[in-house]
Design a protein around this motif. Structure first.
Motif, short mmCIF file in Angstrom:
data_model
loop_
_atom_site.label_atom_id
_atom_site.label_comp_id
_atom_site.label_asym_id
_atom_site.label_seq_id
_atom_site.Cartn_x
_atom_site.Cartn_y
_atom_site.Cartn_z
N THR A 9 0.87 -1.11 0.06
CA THR A 9 -0.15 -0.09 0.00
C THR A 9 0.81 1.07 -0.03
OG1 THR A 9 -0.04 -0.08 2.42
CG2 THR A 9 -1.81 -1.24 1.13
N ALA A 10 0.22 2.45 -0.59
CA ALA A 10 1.19 3.69 -0.68
C ALA A 10 0.36 4.78 -0.62
CB ALA A 10 1.88 3.42 -1.90
N VAL A 12 0.13 8.79 -1.68
CA VAL A 12 1.01 9.59 -2.87
C VAL A 12 0.33 10.87 -2.60
CG1 VAL A 12 1.59 10.06 -5.16
CG2 VAL A 12 1.58 7.64 -4.28
N ALA A 24 1.40 7.56 -9.01
CA ALA A 24 0.32 6.58 -8.46
C ALA A 24 -0.02 5.72 -9.53
CB ALA A 24 -0.82 7.40 -8.23
N LEU A 27 2.82 2.86 -9.64
CA LEU A 27 2.57 1.92 -8.34
C LEU A 27 1.33 1.02 -8.61
CD1 LEU A 27 3.22 4.34 -5.50
CD2 LEU A 27 4.53 2.57 -5.98
N VAL A 34 -3.27 2.12 -3.87
CA VAL A 34 -2.69 3.39 -3.76
C VAL A 34 -3.82 4.42 -3.09
CG1 VAL A 34 -2.09 5.49 -5.13
CG2 VAL A 34 -1.15 3.40 -5.73
N ALA A 36 -4.40 8.17 -3.05
CA ALA A 36 -3.92 9.17 -3.92
C ALA A 36 -4.85 10.43 -3.44
CB ALA A 36 -4.24 8.87 -5.31
N PRO A 59 -7.67 2.21 -6.68
CA PRO A 59 -7.25 3.17 -5.63
C PRO A 59 -8.06 3.85 -4.60
CG PRO A 59 -7.27 4.24 -7.70
CD PRO A 59 -8.09 2.89 -7.91
#
Length: 250
Positions: A9-10, A12, A24, A27, A34, A36, A59
């Motif tokens: 998981t990220a 951004v 994004a 990834l 994501v 975002a 996302p």
């Protein structure tokens, strides 16, 4: 090359357009879920649609004014409410801010708030989570060091570089990596107005060995590698993506 990112998981920031949007999307191509965030909800919605259409994990989008005093708190609390764990934080939000040599204090304060303070504050919201899990990757998108005129954003981003190096020194023991990417001239809404007409071609042929400005995808390619396990032994560094424009050797 498998970057071992599938299922990660990220978060951004500044993801609605430009480099953040490209990061994004890249990834998501690697299987990352994501979160975002950016100011423009319409652009974030179109980003969501593009990621879904390309087959990436759906996302989470969150429209938020990053400069607002509650911006980092709102982003962090919303991210934690939607994701059980967070593996990656990419601090990308910002905008160029050229000033006269006697630029007004309010412009300097706004630049330092957007381009340093908010990134530091948001990162600090996530650090207990990263430390508790003994893992995490933090990546900051900064700015060139070689401007020959005053730009408050570049000054703030240079502060991020020093802060990131310090964080890397203390967080390595917790298996948390902290790095920066230094873009050169990338074809984004921030840069295009500064090089109108033939000026872009003239400047690029004179100053950039690879002959043109970069694309947001060039930054995304490096960013995704830097937060992956393929870069597990890289921390406290600045990766330059500028087509060879940087002059100094070290």
């Amino acid at each position: 090359m498998d970057l071992y990112l599938k299922g990660k998981t990220a978060v951004v920031t500044g993801a609605s357009k430009g480099m953040g949007r490209a990061i994004a999307k890249e990834l998501a191509r690697e299987g990352v879920k994501v979160f975002a965030t950016g100011r423009n909800e319409e652009l974030l919605s179109s980003l969501k649609d593009e990621i879904i259409e390309s087959g990436g994990p759906e996302p989470i989008i969150f429209a938020q004014d990053f400069v607002a005093s509650n911006g980092p708190d709102d982003i962090a609390s919303n991210a934690f409410s939607k994701l059980s764990n967070i593996d990656i934080l990419i601090n990308n939000a910002g905008r160029t801010r050229p000033l006269d040599v006697d630029g007004p204090d309010d412009e300097w304060k706004e630049a330092m708030t957007l381009d340093f303070d908010r990134h530091r504050q948001l990162t600090q919201r996530f650090l207990p989570h990263f430390i508790g899990r003994k893992q995490g990757s933090i990546l900051n998108i900064i700015s060139t060091y070689e401007l020959r005129s005053v730009n408050a954003s570049a000054v703030a981003k240079a502060s991020i570089t020093v802060w990131a190096k310090q964080l890397a020194g203390q967080l390595g023991a917790h298996n948390i990596r902290v790095n920066c990417i230094q873009p050169g001239l990338i074809d984004t809404d921030n840069i295009r107005p500064l090089f109108a007409g033939e000026e872009r071609k003239s400047f690029a042929s004179r100053e950039i060995p690879l002959g043109d400005f970069g694309d947001p995808q060039d930054i995304a390619n490096m960013a995704v590698f830097m937060v992956s396990q393929r870069a597990r032994y890289i921390t406290g560094t600045v990766a330059v993506v500028d087509g060879g424009m940087r002059h100094f050797p070290f």
